[in-house]
Design a protein around this motif. Structure first.
Motif, mmCIF file in Angstrom:
data_model
loop_
_atom_site.group_PDB
_atom_site.id
_atom_site.type_symbol
_atom_site.label_atom_id
_atom_site.label_comp_id
_atom_site.label_asym_id
_atom_site.label_seq_id
_atom_site.Cartn_x
_atom_site.Cartn_y
_atom_site.Cartn_z
ATOM 1 N N LEU A 8 0.827 -1.201 0.000
ATOM 2 C CA LEU A 8 0.000 0.000 0.000
ATOM 3 C C LEU A 8 0.866 1.257 0.000
ATOM 4 N N SER A 48 -6.869 5.102 -0.126
ATOM 5 C CA SER A 48 -7.703 4.072 0.494
ATOM 6 C C SER A 48 -7.455 2.674 -0.065
ATOM 7 N N ASP A 49 -6.540 2.559 -1.032
ATOM 8 C CA ASP A 49 -6.280 1.257 -1.643
ATOM 9 C C ASP A 49 -4.919 1.336 -2.345
ATOM 10 N N ASN A 71 -9.461 -2.433 14.073
ATOM 11 C CA ASN A 71 -9.764 -1.951 12.727
ATOM 12 C C ASN A 71 -8.476 -1.870 11.904
ATOM 13 N N GLU A 82 -8.099 -1.704 8.695
ATOM 14 C CA GLU A 82 -8.171 -0.730 7.606
ATOM 15 C C GLU A 82 -7.782 0.657 8.080
ATOM 16 N N MET A 83 -8.367 1.118 9.173
ATOM 17 C CA MET A 83 -8.079 2.464 9.640
ATOM 18 C C MET A 83 -6.654 2.590 10.177
ATOM 19 N N LEU A 126 -4.332 2.457 6.893
ATOM 20 C CA LEU A 126 -4.525 3.616 6.019
ATOM 21 C C LEU A 126 -4.098 4.905 6.706
ATOM 22 N N GLY A 129 0.868 -2.666 9.777
ATOM 23 C CA GLY A 129 0.125 -3.811 9.253
ATOM 24 C C GLY A 129 0.452 -5.092 9.991
ATOM 25 N N ILE A 164 -8.709 -8.718 8.158
ATOM 26 C CA ILE A 164 -8.141 -7.865 7.113
ATOM 27 C C ILE A 164 -9.114 -7.816 5.937
ATOM 28 N N PRO A 165 -9.502 -6.636 5.480
ATOM 29 C CA PRO A 165 -10.453 -6.541 4.358
ATOM 30 C C PRO A 165 -9.968 -7.313 3.132
ATOM 31 N N ARG A 218 -10.325 -6.784 0.034
ATOM 32 C CA ARG A 218 -9.770 -6.028 -1.087
ATOM 33 C C ARG A 218 -8.265 -5.837 -0.922
ATOM 34 N N PHE A 219 -7.801 -5.831 0.318
ATOM 35 C CA PHE A 219 -6.365 -5.702 0.542
ATOM 36 C C PHE A 219 -5.642 -7.015 0.262
#
Length: 334
Positions: A15, A37-38, A271, A273-274, A277, A294, A306-307, A309-310
């Motif tokens: 990322l 965000s990605d 979280n 993601e937060m 990011l 991470g 972990i989402p 999409r990641f």
């Protein structure tokens, strides 16, 4: 949690690649948008001081989801551990030699070669043995790859300290940096073993009484650095990522990266993601800060936290997921 720590570190690294080394937030927002965000592609059209690195990475084919050279080395260690059914320093060193042979010892080789790896590459090219080839660099690469050992040895923290320290010295021999790296590795190991984020302080205090661990990390404050993140998050819970990272330091020094990583872990304990990011959107060395964050957050929430999409966006994710999951099934002799 073991797989979450490993994959979390690699996701953070990837990322960070597309927005690496922006030290002017206006320039970062102009090129990367108001909130990354990605995964994003490295841009060949940057106009800031690090445009030449981004252009080089783009020209060799790196795109969103690819890892940096730091990620490459972490994957080498992951592959070695899985292939050998445990940690074998000689095997890992040979694999690292193979990567070093593809580099010319300059920054613009490989996917970009940082200070520590340039030193090591040049030392090895000169015939220096691995036992003394490590750099005096103050960077985060060794701490990041040690996450693989944290995942492997979380059930035996004294052994983790010993093996992680030995592995760290291969590339980073500055005593304070080595101690910080071991402390980080132990913190990840504690989380992998099942300790909650809120209980890290107690677990660290228990380690403070271990004479062997203290011989590697003699400073009580260094060993317990993760607790500082809890205090900071409690006392300053509303800081923007740019503020956190600007205050702690945006450059590559491990001592600048870790306070922000621990802060984001404690601010967003559930979280991923937060947490990650926020590390990304703090600018500067986004690769190292997000990889450290991470690993911590991935160990805390586990792979399932972990989402998708990641994980799905990470280059070679199916193979990397299989490797990371395999680590937790390895049973090594004590």
């Amino acid at each position: 949690r073991a797989a979450g720590a490993i994959v979390g570190a690699l996701i953070g690294d990837a990322l960070g690649l597309g927005c690496h080394w922006y030290y002017d937030f206006d320039e970062m927002r102009r090129d990367c948008g108001p909130w990354v965000s990605d995964y994003i592609d490295v841009s060949p059209d940057r106009t800031d001081r690090f445009r030449y690195i981004s252009k080089m990475r783009h020209e060799i084919g790196l795109r969103g989801g690819d890892v940096s050279q730091t990620g490459e080395v972490a994957i080498l260690l992951l592959e070695s551990v899985v292939d050998r059914g445990g940690y074998n320093e000689s095997d890992f060193s040979k694999r690292l030699d193979g990567l070093l042979e593809t580099l010319d010892g300059s920054p613009l080789s490989g996917r970009f070669t940082d200070w520590a790896m340039r030193d090591v590459a040049n030392q090895r090219r000169s015939g220096i043995e691995w036992s003394v080839a490590g750099s005096r660099a103050d960077t985060a690469e060794a701490a990041i790859r040690s996450v693989v050992l944290s995942a492997l040895m979380s059930g035996d923290l004294e052994r983790l300290a010993r093996e992680a320290y030995s592995n760290i010295l291969l590339t980073h021999r500055e005593p304070y940096v080595a101690g910080q790296s071991v402390a980080f590795s132990l913190t990840v190991g504690i989380l992998v073993a099942g300790t909650s984020v809120s209980e890290i302080g107690t677990a660290i205090s228990d380690l403070s009484g271990n004479e062997f661990v203290r011989s590697l990390v003699p400073s009580h404050d260094t060993l317990g650095q993760a607790r500082n993140g809890a205090r900071a998050a409690a006392q300053a819970p509303n800081l923007q990522p740019s503020e956190v990272c600007a205050l702690n330091g945006m450059n590559c020094t491990l001592g600048f990266m870790l306070p922000s990583a621990y802060y984001f872990l404690h601010r967003y304990p559930d979280n991923f993601e937060m947490a990650v990011l926020s590390a990304i959107n703090g600018g500067g060395n986004t690769i190292a800060r997000a990889a450290l964050t991470g690993a911590l957050s991935g160990a805390a929430v586990g792979l399932s936290g972990i989402p998708k999409r990641f994980t799905n966006g990470l280059a070679g994710h199916r193979r990397l997921l299989d490797l990371a999951r395999s680590v937790s099934s390895i049973s090594e002799p004590a």
